[in-house]
Write an enzyme that holds these catalytic residues in place. Structure first.
Site, PDB file in Angstrom:
ATOM      1  N   LYS A 147       0.841  -1.188   0.000  1.00 51.46           N
ATOM      2  CA  LYS A 147       0.000   0.000   0.000  1.00 51.46           C
ATOM      3  C   LYS A 147       0.883   1.248   0.000  1.00 51.46           C
ATOM      4  CE  LYS A 147      -4.068   1.763   2.451  1.00 51.46           C
ATOM      5  NZ  LYS A 147      -4.998   1.498   3.569  1.00 51.46           N
ATOM      6  N   ARG A 179     -25.991  -2.053   6.315  1.00 50.42           N
ATOM      7  CA  ARG A 179     -25.696  -3.450   6.006  1.00 50.42           C
ATOM      8  C   ARG A 179     -26.069  -4.384   7.150  1.00 50.42           C
ATOM      9  NH1 ARG A 179     -19.778  -3.601   3.341  1.00 50.42           N
ATOM     10  NH2 ARG A 179     -20.779  -5.247   2.161  1.00 50.42           N
ATOM     11  N   GLU A 232     -19.798  -5.862   9.283  1.00 49.85           N
ATOM     12  CA  GLU A 232     -20.719  -5.077  10.088  1.00 49.85           C
ATOM     13  C   GLU A 232     -21.791  -5.939  10.755  1.00 49.85           C
ATOM     14  OE1 GLU A 232     -18.897  -2.471   6.971  1.00 49.85           O
ATOM     15  OE2 GLU A 232     -19.944  -4.417   6.928  1.00 49.85           O
TER      16      GLU A 232
END
Length: 625
Positions: A260, A376, A348
């Protein structure tokens, strides 16, 4: 460590101009790819530094995206990106480099894939762990349509692979007949922060292992071929393994290792992921661009501070988040009490029901999550928490209009959803002082609670001029008819006060009320409403089914006939722009609120008021605002 590339002017990227679409990119000699990769990195740094956006994720997929577009012929083949915040390089290579000056600005380039922008953007997902299900369905469609030559490629990160929906898709993809479906697992060991859990441990074992390219592992046991791990910054190597994957004509996982922030020193050194997503920065250092004054503390910062104080006082307080430790303000508490903060990955649904289990075991969980992502886990809030009347507090960050991230990230649906949940209490603080007070009240409660926080910095504290049965009166016009009571939801109080001043200039008597706890509706509000000609509710959520609708129903139940006008966001997907601009466009700034109230009062003057319209009930204290 790679050196920081020197960003150059827009006209100094000759290879980008030459490789301006996938067909031209495929014609580019392989020997020129390192030069192209360097230009792309410099271009991304320059443009994101100027506009803000997702920096680290895009720098990490430069070689991978180049290889994908050289091996697969988009849009004939379909390349899908999970979440989509790493699709800037994809946009550059599909003819949109010239539009990056307007990245994430009104009318400009979206920070996520956008079907309106390009035929190469097939889906607009920017919630994690969804791409494999899209790919599964699309591959089915291609097979049924007799298009076996059209490959489907799904790029998903190791962080997104922690989401349960990804595993539901893998379970189906691996055992069903398919033509080429390639899952590119972009493994950089992070989402916002280091990836946690058993999946991360398994991927680490694969990266450390030795032996043949294809060997037994979790993916092969699910029915996939497995290729890798492969260096995600070796373009020729990537092209070779992607050609192999396509030729297998079956579901394949290509395990790609990336870094990253690759190629940009500040991002590669950024262990805390400060350069995952940025505002405007100095490209030479990665630090925020110089400003006249330091940035004020955000709602998130202030919540984090208050939570830490509560955690020091209460041993039963446990915080949870779904791979958003720092973005939701939990970092300080996690540092001070590492055993009392749980990061469950991008999951979630699991976070909410895990919190229900903690509450069942005698703890008070605080689930810190973006408002848009709580959508969600609605079933878990409803059935696993509320049905059991469990003391779980949800802190919804970035509620309401968020700004440049666009329609998928506006936290505008939560009020419409959560007002349906029996027994759930919702608080919306208007300022810093109320944030601390309402958070303490929430965690002191015996049932489920929600604290709703917007994006950005809070304004100055606004003290009440009176308090009636739990409702703060922020303004009341002296010696005037009681024309309108404005019910402000949380931070909308500031705009409501501005509107009140404008209305008073027109001789209109105004009361501005802040319930603090906005749902269930305080019964005292009906009595206050009965003394006014009009009620106006103001919220930065969808006006369909939100607080305004609840107030309207509460007045009907109390047989109060004062009409209600509901001011809120339209039931639409709102594009990216600044929060201030979007609220203004929706009529939710001071002038817009005043304008709407004037219009409704004029309509009322043309109709005789029903008998007792302003006197059906009175405040239980006997006081009037």
């Amino acid at each position: 460590m790679s050196a920081v590339p020197t960003p150059t002017g827009a006209g100094e990227f000759p290879l980008l101009a030459e490789a301006s679409d996938p067909k031209a990119l495929r014609a580019l000699p392989a020997a020129r790819l390192p030069e192209l990769v360097g230009e792309i990195r410099a271009f991304v740094i320059e443009k994101v530094a100027a506009s803000g956006g997702h920096l680290g994720p895009n720098l990490g997929v430069v070689e991978l995206t180049v290889a994908l577009h050289r091996v697969f012929a988009s849009p004939h083949d379909t390349v899908l990106f999970d979440i989509g915040h790493q699709a800037y390089v994809h946009k550059i290579l599909t003819g949109r480099a010239g539009a990056f000056g307007g990245l994430r600005r009104a009318g400009g380039l979206s920070g996520y894939p956008s079907r309106a922008e390009s035929e190469h953007d097939v889906i607009e997902n920017s919630h994690a762990s969804t791409v494999l299900s899209y790919a599964d369905g699309l591959a089915h469609a291609r097979r049924l349509s007799g298009e076996p030559d059209r490959a489907v490629v799904a790029v998903i990160g190791d962080g997104a692979l922690t989401g349960g929906m990804a595993w539901e898709a893998l379970n189906n993809i691996g055992t069903a007949p398919r033509h080429p479906l390639i899952v590119v697992l972009n493994d950089n060991g992070r989402s916002y922060a280091p990836t946690t859990g058993a999946v991360a441990t398994h991927l680490d074992a694969l990266k450390r292992g030795t032996g043949p390219e294809e060997r037994r592992n979790l993916f092969t046991d699910l029915g996939f071929a497995y290729l890798g791990p492969v260096d995600g910054h070796d373009t020729p190597g990537l092209e070779a393994v992607l050609h192999t994957a396509r030729a297998l004509d079956r579901p394949v996982v290509v395990h790609v290792m990336t870094v990253k922030g690759k190629g940009y020193g500040p991002a590669e050194r950024d262990d805390a992921d400060h350069l995952h997503a940025v505002g405007t920065i100095d490209p030479s250092t990665g630090r925020p661009a110089p400003t006249a004054s330091p940035a004020p503390l955000s709602w998130t910062d202030l919540f984090g501070r208050e939570l830490l104080h509560l955690a020091e006082e209460r041993q039963d307080l446990i915080a949870l988040t779904a791979s958003m430790l720092r973005p939701t303000g939990l970092h300080s508490t996690a540092t001070r009490f590492p055993g009392r903060v749980l990061d469950v990955g991008i999951a979630e649904q699991h976070a909410v029901t895990c919190a229900a289990g903690l509450a069942t075991g005698g703890y008070h969980p605080v689930v810190a999550i973006y408002a848009t992502f709580l959508n969600r886990a609605f079933d878990q809030v409803l059935m696993d928490v509320a049905l059991h009347r469990l003391p779980v507090t949800f802190v919804l960050d970035r509620a309401g209009i968020t700004g440049p991230d666009g329609p998928s990230h506006h936290g505008m649906w939560d009020l419409s959803l959560l007002t349906m949940v029996p027994g759930l209490r919702i608080a919306a603080p208007r300022d810093t002082k109320r944030l601390g007070m309402l958070l303490r009240e929430a965690v002191a409660g015996q049932g489920p609670t929600v604290l709703r926080l917007p994006k950005g910095a809070p304004g100055s504290d606004t003290e009440a001029v009176a308090r009636i049965d739990g409702i703060d009166i922020l303004r009341r016009s002296p010696h005037r008819p009681l024309d309108v009571i404005v019910v402000a939801v949380g931070p909308m109080a500031h705009a409501c006060l501005e509107a009140a001043a404008l209305l008073e200039d027109d001789g209109i008597g105004v009361t501005v009320a802040d319930p603090g706890w906005v749902h269930p509706v305080n019964p005292a509000l009906a009595a206050l409403a009965a003394r006014h000609r009009l009620v106006a509710t103001v919220e930065d959520g969808v006006r369909t089914g939100g607080i305004g609708a609840a107030v309207t129903q509460a007045l009907q139940d109390a047989q109060v006939r004062t009409p209600v006008t509901v001011l809120g966001l339209p039931p639409a997907f709102i594009p990216h722009d600044t929060r201030t601009s979007l609220l203004g466009q929706a009529g939710l700034d001071g002038p817009g609120i005043a304008r709407s109230i004037r219009t409704h009062l004029k309509r009322l003057t043309s109709v005789a008021p029903p008998a007792g319209a302003y006197a059906a009930g009175s405040p239980s204290t006997g006081r009037t605002p």
